[in-house]
Design a protein around this motif. Structure first.
Motif, PDB file in Angstrom:
ATOM      1  N   ALA A  26     -18.334   6.804   2.680  1.00  0.00           N
ATOM      2  CA  ALA A  26     -18.221   7.908   3.643  1.00  0.00           C
ATOM      3  C   ALA A  26     -18.098   7.400   5.075  1.00  0.00           C
ATOM      4  CB  ALA A  26     -19.447   8.812   3.520  1.00  0.00           C
ATOM      5  N   LEU A  27     -17.879   6.094   5.230  1.00  0.00           N
ATOM      6  CA  LEU A  27     -17.894   5.506   6.571  1.00  0.00           C
ATOM      7  C   LEU A  27     -16.506   5.049   7.001  1.00  0.00           C
ATOM      8  CD1 LEU A  27     -21.112   3.323   6.203  1.00  0.00           C
ATOM      9  CD2 LEU A  27     -20.911   5.707   6.960  1.00  0.00           C
ATOM     10  N   ASP A  28     -16.318   4.959   8.320  1.00  0.00           N
ATOM     11  CA  ASP A  28     -15.035   4.472   8.825  1.00  0.00           C
ATOM     12  C   ASP A  28     -14.997   2.945   8.685  1.00  0.00           C
ATOM     13  OD1 ASP A  28     -16.161   3.099  11.051  1.00  0.00           O
ATOM     14  OD2 ASP A  28     -16.250   4.962  12.181  1.00  0.00           O
ATOM     15  N   PRO A  29     -13.811   2.328   8.907  1.00  0.00           N
ATOM     16  CA  PRO A  29     -13.682   0.883   8.652  1.00  0.00           C
ATOM     17  C   PRO A  29     -14.648   0.023   9.456  1.00  0.00           C
ATOM     18  CG  PRO A  29     -11.515   1.879   8.847  1.00  0.00           C
ATOM     19  CD  PRO A  29     -12.505   2.938   9.212  1.00  0.00           C
ATOM     20  N   ILE A  30     -14.952   0.410  10.696  1.00  0.00           N
ATOM     21  CA  ILE A  30     -15.861  -0.411  11.511  1.00  0.00           C
ATOM     22  C   ILE A  30     -17.279  -0.336  10.945  1.00  0.00           C
ATOM     23  CG2 ILE A  30     -16.911  -0.652  13.795  1.00  0.00           C
ATOM     24  CD1 ILE A  30     -14.214   0.376  14.955  1.00  0.00           C
ATOM     25  N   ALA A  31     -17.717   0.885  10.636  1.00  0.00           N
ATOM     26  CA  ALA A  31     -19.051   1.042  10.051  1.00  0.00           C
ATOM     27  C   ALA A  31     -19.115   0.370   8.682  1.00  0.00           C
ATOM     28  CB  ALA A  31     -19.392   2.526   9.937  1.00  0.00           C
ATOM     29  N   THR A  32     -18.014   0.458   7.929  1.00  0.00           N
ATOM     30  CA  THR A  32     -17.953  -0.192   6.617  1.00  0.00           C
ATOM     31  C   THR A  32     -18.106  -1.697   6.760  1.00  0.00           C
ATOM     32  OG1 THR A  32     -16.537   1.533   5.684  1.00  0.00           O
ATOM     33  CG2 THR A  32     -16.464  -0.622   4.622  1.00  0.00           C
ATOM     34  N   SER A  33     -17.425  -2.236   7.762  1.00  0.00           N
ATOM     35  CA  SER A  33     -17.497  -3.677   7.996  1.00  0.00           C
ATOM     36  C   SER A  33     -18.933  -4.108   8.291  1.00  0.00           C
ATOM     37  CB  SER A  33     -16.568  -4.044   9.157  1.00  0.00           C
ATOM     38  OG  SER A  33     -16.708  -5.394   9.475  1.00  0.00           O
ATOM     39  N   LYS A  34     -19.636  -3.291   9.080  1.00  0.00           N
ATOM     40  CA  LYS A  34     -21.029  -3.628   9.409  1.00  0.00           C
ATOM     41  C   LYS A  34     -21.912  -3.585   8.156  1.00  0.00           C
ATOM     42  CE  LYS A  34     -21.030  -2.327  14.267  1.00  0.00           C
ATOM     43  NZ  LYS A  34     -21.478  -1.389  15.296  1.00  0.00           N
ATOM     44  N   ILE A  35     -21.660  -2.584   7.314  1.00  0.00           N
ATOM     45  CA  ILE A  35     -22.443  -2.481   6.074  1.00  0.00           C
ATOM     46  C   ILE A  35     -22.153  -3.700   5.181  1.00  0.00           C
ATOM     47  CG2 ILE A  35     -22.758  -1.172   3.935  1.00  0.00           C
ATOM     48  CD1 ILE A  35     -24.034   0.215   6.275  1.00  0.00           C
ATOM     49  N   GLU A  36     -20.883  -4.081   5.113  1.00  0.00           N
ATOM     50  CA  GLU A  36     -20.531  -5.232   4.266  1.00  0.00           C
ATOM     51  C   GLU A  36     -21.179  -6.518   4.794  1.00  0.00           C
ATOM     52  OE1 GLU A  36     -16.311  -5.414   3.782  1.00  0.00           O
ATOM     53  OE2 GLU A  36     -16.221  -3.554   2.629  1.00  0.00           O
ATOM     54  N   ASP A  37     -21.151  -6.683   6.112  1.00  0.00           N
ATOM     55  CA  ASP A  37     -21.821  -7.858   6.698  1.00  0.00           C
ATOM     56  C   ASP A  37     -23.309  -7.835   6.371  1.00  0.00           C
ATOM     57  OD1 ASP A  37     -19.444  -8.671   7.756  1.00  0.00           O
ATOM     58  OD2 ASP A  37     -19.853  -7.961   9.788  1.00  0.00           O
ATOM     59  N   LEU A  38     -23.863  -6.634   6.450  1.00  0.00           N
ATOM     60  CA  LEU A  38     -25.292  -6.478   6.198  1.00  0.00           C
ATOM     61  C   LEU A  38     -25.629  -6.820   4.749  1.00  0.00           C
ATOM     62  CD1 LEU A  38     -28.099  -5.563   6.942  1.00  0.00           C
ATOM     63  CD2 LEU A  38     -27.363  -3.196   6.677  1.00  0.00           C
TER      64      LEU A  38
END
Lengths: 222, 292
Positions: free
Chosen positions: B217-229
């Motif tokens: 449900a997140l945009d690409p930037i937020a998705t990227s942060k979640i993936e890094d996390l």
């Protein structure tokens, strides 16, 4: 629909890579013939044709990058695009080596050809390239191994031919018939032998990448 | 292979009221096995499924699933909708207990202890196996209280301020919220809310973090942060993630499990292997889009 178009693009890429490969193979065969027969016109054609080869190579390389970026291929599709991307480099390098042969053919010192003939060498190298391209086109793993075996044969033959050239040079030195022109000719011939041997190496690379593409088998890469 | 049948009829919530949770914690302790197996590809096994079937009434959602999830790695579950991957995820911390019609058969072991054994308290289990859902679901409380909530209801001792800060730091959210901890969690952006939920999940020091499409449900930037996390979380926790995004699975996971229609686990192995050279033609066809 989008995936069907993607599969069609993969098929088009395969055809285009094979087509470029056969163009380059033709360049190599004509350069080899020009060298042996002293055919300046054919040699010039080969040199002039390299620009087109390079443009087609860059275009296909760009298509591979587009496929990676836009389609994000995985599994067999990934191996196919990755292998094609690498094979294109080998094909382009074979084109450059064909130009080297053609430029040798255009040199006046090309007449230095002792008892050895590069004909046998170029014949084997050309056969290897053709078989490697066929293997890639058909996805034929067994043919990849056959090309790799043939490279051993070519390497051995190149080594023996280079040895004959050196022995011939030593004999001429004993007869005090060595001059700068002769030395330049010998040097050029040895470079040509090395170039032909490298064409075989690139054919083996194509086979190795094809084997990886077909069976994810990296055996021939090392 | 023996099968334990667990017919689940109880209504339990991960957000159960504190009193109920405390009572259960006191009355039941989740035991931990002393030995753990090894996964096929190496690494200590933390979760093992042995012949797990799940039914919703007569509908079979999982069909004889067996696999070993390695500790301290990211394991991705992929497959088409309805293939059972989320069902499997929810078996691990017994979230399927919340579904009346759900019935689990087989063994599902957390460190060699079957989580469906009678002496396992689901609420205590869920402290060890946290979960993050598709839609960020912070409580209508302050950022601080969202993170502190789990620790409070679990009765965990220690410096709460320190625990909240550490959880927010591990969730890569601290720098963005440290000056507004009293602000409502609902006022954060979607990506921040999801990281807040991750902070809430890890604040109770779980061993495993389950994630059910946490970035869909997140945009690409937020998705990227979640993936890094997720990548960072794997240094301290075992992460099991369900995702429809195959490229995301390829990017972030060490192991990938591919479920296909009918609740079958078709292939499980190193992510590189799955995405480069899968063993099964059905998996190849699915991940390359040659289906239908």
């Amino acid at each position: 629909m989008a995936r069907e178009e993607f599969q069609a693009e993969l098929g088009d890429l395969r055809d285009a890579v094979v087509d470029l490969g056969r163009t380059v193979l033709d360049q190599f065969r004509r350069a080899a013939r020009a060298l042996v027969e002293g055919d300046d016109e054919t040699a010039t054609d080969v040199v002039d044709g390299d620009g087109t080869v390079n443009r087609r190579y860059l275009d296909l390389e760009s298509r591979c990058i587009d496929l990676f970026a836009l389609q994000q291929p995985v599994a067999g599709d990934l191996r196919f695009v990755a292998a094609s991307f690498k094979i294109l480099t080998d094909i382009e390098r074979i084109g450059d080596l064909a130009v080297n042969l053609a430029e040798h053919a255009l040199e006046k010192r090309r007449n230095y050809l002792p008892e050895v003939s590069v004909d046998d060498l170029t014949g084997i190298a050309a056969e290897m390239v053709g078989r490697a391209l066929d293997a890639y086109e058909r996805g034929d793993a067994a043919a990849c191994h056959a090309v790799a075996d043939q490279d051993d044969e070519l390497d051995g033959l190149c080594q023996r031919v280079a040895q004959l050239v050196v022995e011939d040079l030593v004999g001429r030195e004993a007869d005090h018939t060595v001059d700068d022109d002769l030395l330049a000719g010998v040097r050029r011939l040895l470079v040509t032998i090395r170039d032909v041997e490298r064409v075989g190496d690139h054919a083996e690379n194509i086979a190795a990448r094809t084997l990886y593409m077909v069976e994810a088998d990296e055996t021939l890469l090392y | 292979m023996s099968k334990n049948e667990n017919t689940i009829t109880t209504e339990e919530s991960t957000d159960a009221d504190p009193k109920t949770t405390d009572e259960k914690l006191i009355s039941t302790e989740v035991t931990t096995g002393t030995e753990t197996g090894r996964t096929a590809a190496g690494g200590r096994t933390i979760i093992e499924a042995r012949n797990v079937d799940v039914y919703y009434d007569d509908l079979r959602a999982l069909d004889d699933v067996s696999l070993q999830i390695p500790e301290g790695q990211v394991t991705a579950m992929i497959g088409p909708s309805g293939c059972g991957k989320s069902t499997f995820l929810r078996c691990i911390n017994r979230m399927n207990d919340l579904v009346d019609a759900a019935r689990v058969e087989g063994d599902l072991l957390l460190k060699n202890k079957n989580v469906y054994d009678d002496d396992v308290d689901p609420v205590a289990l869920r402290r060890r196996v946290g979960m993050v859902f598709q839609e960020p679901n912070p409580f209508p409380k302050s950022i601080y209280d969202n993170v502190a909530y789990g620790r409070r209801i679990q009765g965990l001792d220690g410096d709460m301020d320190e625990a909240v800060e550490q959880a927010l730091r591990r969730a890569a959210l601290w720098d963005e919220v440290k000056d507004q901890l009293d602000k409502s969690g609902l006022d954060l952006s979607g990506g921040q809310q999801q990281r807040l939920c991750i902070a809430r999940a890890i604040a109770v020091d779980p061993e495993v973090v389950l994630m059910d499409e946490p970035a869909s449900a997140l945009d690409p930037i937020a998705t990227s942060k979640i993936e890094d996390l997720i990548d960072e979380l794997a240094e301290e926790y075992t992460v099991v993630i369900v995702t429809h995004n195959m490229q995301q699975a390829a990017r972030i996971s060490d192991k990938t499990a591919v479920f296909l229609t009918g609740g079958e686990l078709i292939e499980f192995g190193d992510t590189e292997k799955i995405f480069e050279n899968p063993e099964h033609q059905r998996v190849e066809d699915y991940i390359t889009g040659k289906f239908g």
